[in-house]
Design a protein around this motif. Structure first.
Motif, short mmCIF file in Angstrom:
data_model
loop_
_atom_site.label_atom_id
_atom_site.label_comp_id
_atom_site.label_asym_id
_atom_site.label_seq_id
_atom_site.Cartn_x
_atom_site.Cartn_y
_atom_site.Cartn_z
N THR A 1 -29.98 42.19 -80.61
CA THR A 1 -29.46 41.59 -81.83
C THR A 1 -28.09 40.94 -81.63
O THR A 1 -27.53 40.38 -82.58
CB THR A 1 -29.40 42.63 -82.98
OG1 THR A 1 -28.64 43.75 -82.53
CG2 THR A 1 -30.78 43.06 -83.40
N GLN B 1 -26.90 43.46 -90.99
CA GLN B 1 -27.55 44.76 -91.00
C GLN B 1 -27.33 45.51 -89.69
O GLN B 1 -27.26 46.74 -89.68
CB GLN B 1 -29.06 44.61 -91.30
CG GLN B 1 -29.33 44.25 -92.73
CD GLN B 1 -30.79 44.10 -93.05
OE1 GLN B 1 -31.15 43.29 -93.88
NE2 GLN B 1 -31.66 44.86 -92.43
N THR B 2 -27.22 44.78 -88.58
CA THR B 2 -26.95 45.40 -87.29
C THR B 2 -25.62 46.16 -87.34
O THR B 2 -25.49 47.24 -86.75
CB THR B 2 -26.94 44.34 -86.17
OG1 THR B 2 -28.24 43.75 -86.11
CG2 THR B 2 -26.60 44.95 -84.83
N GLU C 1 -24.66 47.82 -89.68
CA GLU C 1 -24.95 49.06 -90.40
C GLU C 1 -25.95 49.94 -89.64
O GLU C 1 -26.51 50.87 -90.20
CB GLU C 1 -25.51 48.73 -91.78
CG GLU C 1 -24.56 47.91 -92.64
CD GLU C 1 -25.19 47.38 -93.91
OE1 GLU C 1 -26.43 47.52 -94.08
OE2 GLU C 1 -24.46 46.81 -94.72
N TYR D 1 -28.82 48.82 -88.04
CA TYR D 1 -30.18 48.28 -88.05
C TYR D 1 -30.59 47.85 -86.63
O TYR D 1 -29.80 47.26 -85.91
CB TYR D 1 -30.19 47.07 -88.99
CG TYR D 1 -31.50 46.36 -89.16
CD1 TYR D 1 -32.50 46.87 -89.96
CD2 TYR D 1 -31.71 45.11 -88.56
CE1 TYR D 1 -33.68 46.18 -90.17
CE2 TYR D 1 -32.89 44.42 -88.76
CZ TYR D 1 -33.87 44.96 -89.57
OH TYR D 1 -35.04 44.25 -89.76
N ARG D 2 -31.80 48.19 -86.27
CA ARG D 2 -32.37 47.82 -84.96
C ARG D 2 -33.74 47.19 -85.18
O ARG D 2 -34.41 47.49 -86.17
CB ARG D 2 -32.52 49.06 -84.08
CG ARG D 2 -31.21 49.73 -83.74
CD ARG D 2 -31.39 51.12 -83.17
NE ARG D 2 -32.28 51.17 -82.00
CZ ARG D 2 -32.78 52.30 -81.50
NH1 ARG D 2 -32.50 53.47 -82.06
NH2 ARG D 2 -33.56 52.27 -80.44
N GLY E 1 -38.07 46.67 -88.23
CA GLY E 1 -36.64 46.84 -88.35
C GLY E 1 -36.38 48.20 -88.96
O GLY E 1 -37.06 48.59 -89.92
N PHE E 2 -35.42 48.93 -88.42
CA PHE E 2 -35.19 50.30 -88.89
C PHE E 2 -33.76 50.71 -88.68
O PHE E 2 -32.99 50.04 -87.99
CB PHE E 2 -36.13 51.27 -88.17
CG PHE E 2 -35.83 51.43 -86.70
CD1 PHE E 2 -35.09 52.50 -86.25
CD2 PHE E 2 -36.28 50.49 -85.78
CE1 PHE E 2 -34.80 52.66 -84.90
CE2 PHE E 2 -35.99 50.62 -84.43
CZ PHE E 2 -35.25 51.71 -83.99
N ARG E 3 -33.39 51.83 -89.27
CA ARG E 3 -32.06 52.42 -89.11
C ARG E 3 -32.16 53.92 -89.35
O ARG E 3 -33.13 54.39 -89.93
CB ARG E 3 -31.06 51.79 -90.08
CG ARG E 3 -31.42 52.05 -91.53
CD ARG E 3 -30.52 51.34 -92.52
NE ARG E 3 -31.02 50.00 -92.78
CZ ARG E 3 -30.25 48.96 -93.07
NH1 ARG E 3 -28.95 49.11 -93.15
NH2 ARG E 3 -30.77 47.78 -93.29
N ASP F 1 -37.09 49.62 -92.56
CA ASP F 1 -36.80 48.54 -93.51
C ASP F 1 -37.93 47.51 -93.54
O ASP F 1 -38.27 46.99 -94.61
CB ASP F 1 -35.54 47.78 -93.10
CG ASP F 1 -34.27 48.58 -93.16
OD1 ASP F 1 -34.12 49.52 -92.35
OD2 ASP F 1 -33.41 48.26 -93.99
#
Length: 148
Positions: A11, A43-44, A46, A48-49, A64-66, A80
Motif C-alpha cells: 500500500t 485507511q492504511t 489506520e 488497513y491492509r 481489505g481488513f484491519r 472491510d
C-alpha cells in the motif's frame, strides 16, 4: 486445485493500489480510481491492509481488513472489503481468501472475525455461513452533514 496463493498488496506503492482498483470497483463503484487510491492510503494509516489472489497477472479476488478492539467484541479482525471478480465466482478464490483471513486473525491474537455484508450478496452469505460466521446483528448508519 488451482494455485490460490495469497499476496499482500504494497500500500506504499500507488501502482500496486491502482492495480487493485478494478476488482475493488466491483464492490465500491462509487469510488473513482483517484478516490480509491486516496482512500486506501488514508485507511492504511489506520492499520488497513489488502490481500489478493492473482491469475494471469490480474487481481481476481481481494480483501481489505484491519485489527480493531471493541468493547462489545474485544480484539477482532474486521473485514472491510471482500471481493471476487464476477468472472471468477465459484472458483475457490473467496474461500481461500477467507481461510487466510481467519488464520491471520488467529495469528494476530484476535478472538473473532467480523464483517458487514450487503443484504443482496447471497453468494457471499453462503460462503460466510459455510466458514462459521453467524448473523448476529444489524448494521445501521446515519449520514452526517459536515458543518463549517
Amino acid at each position: 486445485m488451482m494455485d490460490h496463493a495469497i499476496q499482500e498488496l504494497d500500500t506504499e506503492d500507488p501502482q500496486a493500489i491502482e492495480a487493485a482498483y478494478e476488482v475493488f470497483s466491483v464492490l465500491r463503484p462509487h469510488l473513482s480510481k483517484t478516490g480509491f487510491i486516496d482512500q486506501v492510503r488514508a485507511q492504511t494509516e489506520e492499520g488497513y491492509r489488502i490481500v489478493f489472489i492473482e491469475q494471469n497477472a490480474e487481481i481476481v479476488a481481494a480483501a481489505g481488513f484491519r485489527v480493531a478492539t471493541f468493547l462489545a467484541w474485544g480484539r477482532v479482525l474486521y473485514i472491510d472489503d471482500f471481493i471476487t471478480h464476477p468472472q471468477n465466482k465459484r472458483s475457490g478464490f473467496g474461500s481461500a481468501l477467507l481461510d487466510w483471513l481467519l488464520e491471520e486473525g488467529r495469528r494476530l491474537g484476535c478472538g473473532a472475525a467480523h464483517l458487514d455484508t450487503g443484504h443482496q450478496r447471497h453468494d457471499a452469505h453462503r460462503l460466510y455461513l459455510n466458514k462459521g460466521f453467524v448473523l448476529n446483528s444489524h448494521h445501521m448508519s446515519a449520514a452526517l452533514s459536515l458543518r463549517d
